[in-house]
Design a protein around this motif. Structure first.
Motif, PDB file in Angstrom:
ATOM      1  N   GLY A 202       4.049  12.543  16.482  1.00  0.00           N
ATOM      2  CA  GLY A 202       5.436  12.465  16.943  1.00  0.00           C
ATOM      3  C   GLY A 202       5.528  12.319  18.449  1.00  0.00           C
ATOM      4  O   GLY A 202       6.384  11.589  18.969  1.00  0.00           O
ATOM      5  N   ASP A 203       4.630  12.992  19.175  1.00  0.00           N
ATOM      6  CA  ASP A 203       4.640  12.887  20.636  1.00  0.00           C
ATOM      7  C   ASP A 203       4.347  11.460  21.091  1.00  0.00           C
ATOM      8  O   ASP A 203       4.931  10.962  22.062  1.00  0.00           O
ATOM      9  CB  ASP A 203       3.602  13.841  21.238  1.00  0.00           C
ATOM     10  CG  ASP A 203       3.993  15.299  21.076  1.00  0.00           C
ATOM     11  OD1 ASP A 203       5.197  15.572  20.858  1.00  0.00           O
ATOM     12  OD2 ASP A 203       3.100  16.176  21.160  1.00  0.00           O
ATOM     13  N   THR A 204       3.422  10.790  20.388  1.00  0.00           N
ATOM     14  CA  THR A 204       3.082   9.403  20.748  1.00  0.00           C
ATOM     15  C   THR A 204       4.293   8.495  20.571  1.00  0.00           C
ATOM     16  O   THR A 204       4.597   7.667  21.454  1.00  0.00           O
ATOM     17  CB  THR A 204       1.917   8.904  19.875  1.00  0.00           C
ATOM     18  OG1 THR A 204       0.774   9.721  20.104  1.00  0.00           O
ATOM     19  CG2 THR A 204       1.581   7.456  20.202  1.00  0.00           C
ATOM     20  N   THR A 205       5.000   8.630  19.450  1.00  0.00           N
ATOM     21  CA  THR A 205       6.185   7.807  19.217  1.00  0.00           C
ATOM     22  C   THR A 205       7.284   8.148  20.213  1.00  0.00           C
ATOM     23  O   THR A 205       7.969   7.250  20.728  1.00  0.00           O
ATOM     24  CB  THR A 205       6.690   8.004  17.778  1.00  0.00           C
ATOM     25  OG1 THR A 205       5.621   7.744  16.856  1.00  0.00           O
ATOM     26  CG2 THR A 205       7.851   7.075  17.476  1.00  0.00           C
ATOM     27  N   ALA A 206       7.445   9.434  20.493  1.00  0.00           N
ATOM     28  CA  ALA A 206       8.455   9.845  21.470  1.00  0.00           C
ATOM     29  C   ALA A 206       8.175   9.227  22.840  1.00  0.00           C
ATOM     30  O   ALA A 206       9.100   8.817  23.555  1.00  0.00           O
ATOM     31  CB  ALA A 206       8.483  11.370  21.573  1.00  0.00           C
TER      32      ALA A 206
ATOM     33  N   GLY B  47       0.815  -1.201   0.000  1.00  0.00           N
ATOM     34  CA  GLY B  47       0.000   0.000   0.000  1.00  0.00           C
ATOM     35  C   GLY B  47       0.851   1.253   0.000  1.00  0.00           C
ATOM     36  O   GLY B  47       2.025   1.236  -0.386  1.00  0.00           O
ATOM     37  N   GLN B  48       0.254   2.345   0.443  1.00  0.00           N
ATOM     38  CA  GLN B  48       0.952   3.618   0.521  1.00  0.00           C
ATOM     39  C   GLN B  48       1.407   3.820   1.962  1.00  0.00           C
ATOM     40  O   GLN B  48       0.581   4.075   2.835  1.00  0.00           O
ATOM     41  CB  GLN B  48       0.009   4.761   0.102  1.00  0.00           C
ATOM     42  CG  GLN B  48       0.682   6.109  -0.037  1.00  0.00           C
ATOM     43  CD  GLN B  48       1.612   6.169  -1.241  1.00  0.00           C
ATOM     44  OE1 GLN B  48       1.435   5.444  -2.203  1.00  0.00           O
ATOM     45  NE2 GLN B  48       2.622   7.030  -1.176  1.00  0.00           N
ATOM     46  N   PRO B  49       2.700   3.693   2.272  1.00  0.00           N
ATOM     47  CA  PRO B  49       3.168   3.821   3.660  1.00  0.00           C
ATOM     48  C   PRO B  49       2.829   5.187   4.234  1.00  0.00           C
ATOM     49  O   PRO B  49       2.891   6.210   3.547  1.00  0.00           O
ATOM     50  CB  PRO B  49       4.684   3.631   3.535  1.00  0.00           C
ATOM     51  CG  PRO B  49       4.892   2.927   2.237  1.00  0.00           C
ATOM     52  CD  PRO B  49       3.797   3.416   1.337  1.00  0.00           C
ATOM     53  N   ASP B  50       2.456   5.200   5.513  1.00  0.00           N
ATOM     54  CA  ASP B  50       2.154   6.464   6.176  1.00  0.00           C
ATOM     55  C   ASP B  50       3.082   6.661   7.369  1.00  0.00           C
ATOM     56  O   ASP B  50       4.035   5.889   7.578  1.00  0.00           O
ATOM     57  CB  ASP B  50       0.688   6.512   6.615  1.00  0.00           C
ATOM     58  CG  ASP B  50       0.332   5.415   7.603  1.00  0.00           C
ATOM     59  OD1 ASP B  50       1.242   4.721   8.117  1.00  0.00           O
ATOM     60  OD2 ASP B  50      -0.866   5.246   7.890  1.00  0.00           O
ATOM     61  N   TYR B  51       2.810   7.689   8.158  1.00  0.00           N
ATOM     62  CA  TYR B  51       3.668   7.998   9.301  1.00  0.00           C
ATOM     63  C   TYR B  51       3.840   6.795  10.217  1.00  0.00           C
ATOM     64  O   TYR B  51       4.950   6.479  10.663  1.00  0.00           O
ATOM     65  CB  TYR B  51       3.087   9.175  10.095  1.00  0.00           C
ATOM     66  CG  TYR B  51       3.787   9.355  11.430  1.00  0.00           C
ATOM     67  CD1 TYR B  51       4.977  10.065  11.516  1.00  0.00           C
ATOM     68  CD2 TYR B  51       3.267   8.782  12.595  1.00  0.00           C
ATOM     69  CE1 TYR B  51       5.647  10.196  12.727  1.00  0.00           C
ATOM     70  CE2 TYR B  51       3.926   8.915  13.806  1.00  0.00           C
ATOM     71  CZ  TYR B  51       5.113   9.620  13.868  1.00  0.00           C
ATOM     72  OH  TYR B  51       5.762   9.734  15.072  1.00  0.00           O
ATOM     73  N   TRP B  52       2.722   6.104  10.501  1.00  0.00           N
ATOM     74  CA  TRP B  52       2.761   5.039  11.509  1.00  0.00           C
ATOM     75  C   TRP B  52       3.595   3.855  11.045  1.00  0.00           C
ATOM     76  O   TRP B  52       4.208   3.155  11.875  1.00  0.00           O
ATOM     77  CB  TRP B  52       1.343   4.619  11.881  1.00  0.00           C
ATOM     78  CG  TRP B  52       0.596   5.747  12.536  1.00  0.00           C
ATOM     79  CD1 TRP B  52      -0.427   6.470  12.001  1.00  0.00           C
ATOM     80  CD2 TRP B  52       0.866   6.298  13.815  1.00  0.00           C
ATOM     81  NE1 TRP B  52      -0.825   7.447  12.886  1.00  0.00           N
ATOM     82  CE2 TRP B  52      -0.048   7.370  14.007  1.00  0.00           C
ATOM     83  CE3 TRP B  52       1.783   6.021  14.815  1.00  0.00           C
ATOM     84  CZ2 TRP B  52      -0.071   8.141  15.167  1.00  0.00           C
ATOM     85  CZ3 TRP B  52       1.770   6.778  15.971  1.00  0.00           C
ATOM     86  CH2 TRP B  52       0.861   7.832  16.147  1.00  0.00           C
ATOM     87  N   ASP B  53       3.655   3.603   9.752  1.00  0.00           N
ATOM     88  CA  ASP B  53       4.502   2.524   9.259  1.00  0.00           C
ATOM     89  C   ASP B  53       5.971   2.819   9.556  1.00  0.00           C
ATOM     90  O   ASP B  53       6.712   1.954  10.051  1.00  0.00           O
ATOM     91  CB  ASP B  53       4.304   2.343   7.755  1.00  0.00           C
ATOM     92  CG  ASP B  53       2.908   1.851   7.411  1.00  0.00           C
ATOM     93  OD1 ASP B  53       2.404   0.969   8.120  1.00  0.00           O
ATOM     94  OD2 ASP B  53       2.315   2.365   6.444  1.00  0.00           O
TER      95      ASP B  53
ATOM     96  N   ARG C 143       4.789  13.086   8.875  1.00  0.00           N
ATOM     97  CA  ARG C 143       4.006  13.457  10.062  1.00  0.00           C
ATOM     98  C   ARG C 143       2.966  14.511   9.693  1.00  0.00           C
ATOM     99  O   ARG C 143       3.270  15.510   9.059  1.00  0.00           O
ATOM    100  CB  ARG C 143       4.937  13.996  11.158  1.00  0.00           C
ATOM    101  CG  ARG C 143       4.204  14.374  12.438  1.00  0.00           C
ATOM    102  CD  ARG C 143       5.177  14.724  13.552  1.00  0.00           C
ATOM    103  NE  ARG C 143       6.103  15.783  13.161  1.00  0.00           N
ATOM    104  CZ  ARG C 143       7.068  16.263  13.932  1.00  0.00           C
ATOM    105  NH1 ARG C 143       7.253  15.751  15.140  1.00  0.00           N
ATOM    106  NH2 ARG C 143       7.846  17.221  13.511  1.00  0.00           N
ATOM    107  N   ARG C 144       1.712  14.256  10.091  1.00  0.00           N
ATOM    108  CA  ARG C 144       0.624  15.180   9.772  1.00  0.00           C
ATOM    109  C   ARG C 144       0.257  16.051  10.957  1.00  0.00           C
ATOM    110  O   ARG C 144      -0.104  17.214  10.791  1.00  0.00           O
ATOM    111  CB  ARG C 144      -0.600  14.382   9.316  1.00  0.00           C
ATOM    112  CG  ARG C 144      -0.408  13.611   8.024  1.00  0.00           C
ATOM    113  CD  ARG C 144      -1.323  12.427   7.909  1.00  0.00           C
ATOM    114  NE  ARG C 144      -1.066  11.445   8.968  1.00  0.00           N
ATOM    115  CZ  ARG C 144      -1.582  10.217   9.006  1.00  0.00           C
ATOM    116  NH1 ARG C 144      -2.405   9.828   8.041  1.00  0.00           N
ATOM    117  NH2 ARG C 144      -1.287   9.387   9.989  1.00  0.00           N
ATOM    118  N   GLU C 145       0.317  15.485  12.160  1.00  0.00           N
ATOM    119  CA  GLU C 145      -0.074  16.211  13.364  1.00  0.00           C
ATOM    120  C   GLU C 145       1.036  16.091  14.404  1.00  0.00           C
ATOM    121  O   GLU C 145       1.690  15.043  14.508  1.00  0.00           O
ATOM    122  CB  GLU C 145      -1.376  15.635  13.942  1.00  0.00           C
ATOM    123  CG  GLU C 145      -2.577  15.706  13.008  1.00  0.00           C
ATOM    124  CD  GLU C 145      -3.131  17.116  12.888  1.00  0.00           C
ATOM    125  OE1 GLU C 145      -2.770  17.971  13.715  1.00  0.00           O
ATOM    126  OE2 GLU C 145      -3.914  17.356  11.950  1.00  0.00           O
TER     127      GLU C 145
END
Length: 440
Positions: free
Chosen positions: A407-411, A367-373, A401-403
């Protein structure tokens, strides 16, 4: 929540091919309804949902969404056979067939299917002499159907025929047909981040229990997009019983209850789904999140011993979800990360890391990879102590990253790993740099 059993049968008195009348209302009251209740199910009769005597949209939704069904084939009623064909096309099992023995011949197309006979007296009502045994037999068939193999000839004969239970929340909305204007309005409401705009669309639906299932689910997911947890819980309560009983809706209810601070209720909703429908990556992943949040709460309260036990429960649920569908990387990345949080890292983590990595790679390739991938790849690289791989994944993730909250969640997840490794004497400086970049 009590599973629903949809009843496909004529109503009133209808003639058989030889002109004798069958009292189908008596068959329902005396035989079918008591058997369904005795099996621990809730009966929902088809004719109770008729509008003007035609098969309408709500009927299709109930045929598809009800977990169990009973179809009375006596008199070869055309509507019943049409509904049975639809049911067999979308549900692989838990459809029990009935017929009145000696009251007409079953059509050839269904004559070979396993159907349970029952007995009528001369008036066309259930024979009192045989009724108790026949109620018990039907009730047992329905109980057995909870664990039975496919009874639909479509699923029996066509290997790999699609199972609607595989639909995920993110694709459900794309596969249903509903008013384009409402779809557009909800999309605009989500984009504007205005809760009142979603409320306005929801108010246009009138009786939610009779509204289009696609729109109803879209409203639910729109509330989710705005983290409107209380509104999600309230919206589920307005849905029709079959839609409210579907796995998709109950999973989202569990998610909303947990985010609203009602952890115990969320846990019970999700455990009920697993007990009734079996483990899935979606259900177990959400239940794993319930335990993960509870673990963090216990740590914050200084209840370290209890927290350790809850952490093990979270790991077990995420692992069960990943094992239910190896293609879904969400429970996989959570289980390998939480394994790092234990006082002694779980030895199974080393075996799981390459499996999760492959699951993410296949998803991205298809598919089309997004931020979460890319964020998942970043987390996997950190767990594997792959500095170069982590830096590459970080750059790719930030580019998509869209919002800021993404990034805060991954951090936050990376900080968990740092907090676990630092007391063990590991150099975490390179990981701090990743966290800083995500929060910038």
């Amino acid at each position: 929540m009590t599973p629903l059993c949809f009843v496909l049968m004529p109503f009133g008195k209808k003639p058989t091919s030889d002109g004798r009348l069958v009292d189908f209302d008596a068959v329902y009251r005396q035989l079918i309804h008591p058997a369904i209740c005795a099996a621990g199910l809730q009966a929902l009769r088809a004719d109770e949902e008729q509008v003007g005597g035609v098969i309408h949209k709500a009927m299709f939704e109930r045929l598809i969404l009800c977990e169990f069904a009973v179809a009375d084939l006596t008199s070869a009623n055309a509507n019943v056979f049409y509904e049975l064909g639809l049911r067999h096309a979308v549900r692989p099992h838990a459809t029990q067939l009935l017929f009145a023995q000696g009251w007409g011949q079953l059509p050839f197309d269904v004559n070979l299917l396993r159907a349970l006979p029952y007995t009528l007296d001369a008036s066309g009502a259930p024979d009192p002499a045989a009724l108790a045994g026949e109620v018990a037999a039907l009730s047992q068939k329905l109980r057995d159907a909870r664990h039975a193999e496919a009874d639909s000839p479509v699923y029996q004969l066509l290997e790999g025929f699609p199972d609607i239970a595989r639909l995920k929340t993110d694709v459900f909305r794309e596969r249903v047909d509903y008013a384009e204007t409402l779809k557009t309005a909800l999309a605009q409401a989500r984009a504007s981040r205005q809760l009142a705009a979603i409320d306005q669309v929801a108010a246009q639906l009138g009786d939610v229990a009779r509204a289009d299932a696609g729109v109803v689910v879209d409203v639910l997911l729109s509330y989710r997009a705005l983290s409107a947890w209380a509104q999600m819980v309230d919206w589920v309560g307005k849905m029709s019983p079959p839609l409210r009983a579907s796995s998709l809706v109950r999973e989202q209810l569990g998610l909303a209850l947990n985010r609203a601070g009602r952890s115990e209720e969320a846990e019970q909703v999700l455990l009920d789904v697993i007990q009734q429908r079996g483990a899935s990556s979606e259900t177990c992943g959400i239940l794993g999140r319930v335990y993960k949040d509870r673990w963090l709460a216990r740590l914050g309260e200084g209840r370290a011993i209890e927290a350790a036990g809850v952490l093990r429960k979270a790991i077990a649920e995420y692992l069960r979800g990943f094992e239910a569908d190896w293609r879904d990387a969400y429970p996989g990345i959570n289980v390998v990360t939480l394994m790092e949080m234990q006082e002694t890292p779980d030895p199974r983590q080393a075996e799981l890391l390459p499996v999760v990595r492959y699951a993410v790679a296949r998803r991205m390739a298809s598919g089309q990879p997004d931020y979460w991938d890319y964020a998942t790849q970043l987390e996997l690289a950190v767990l594997a102590r792959d500095i170069i791989g982590a830096q590459t994944a970080l750059a790719d993730a930030l580019a998509r990253r869209r919002e800021p909250w993404e990034g805060d969640t991954t951090a936050k997840n990376l900080q968990f790993i740092i907090d676990a490794r630092h007391p063990r004497g590991e150099d975490c400086g390179w990981m701090h740099a990743l966290v800083a970049a995500l929060r910038a």
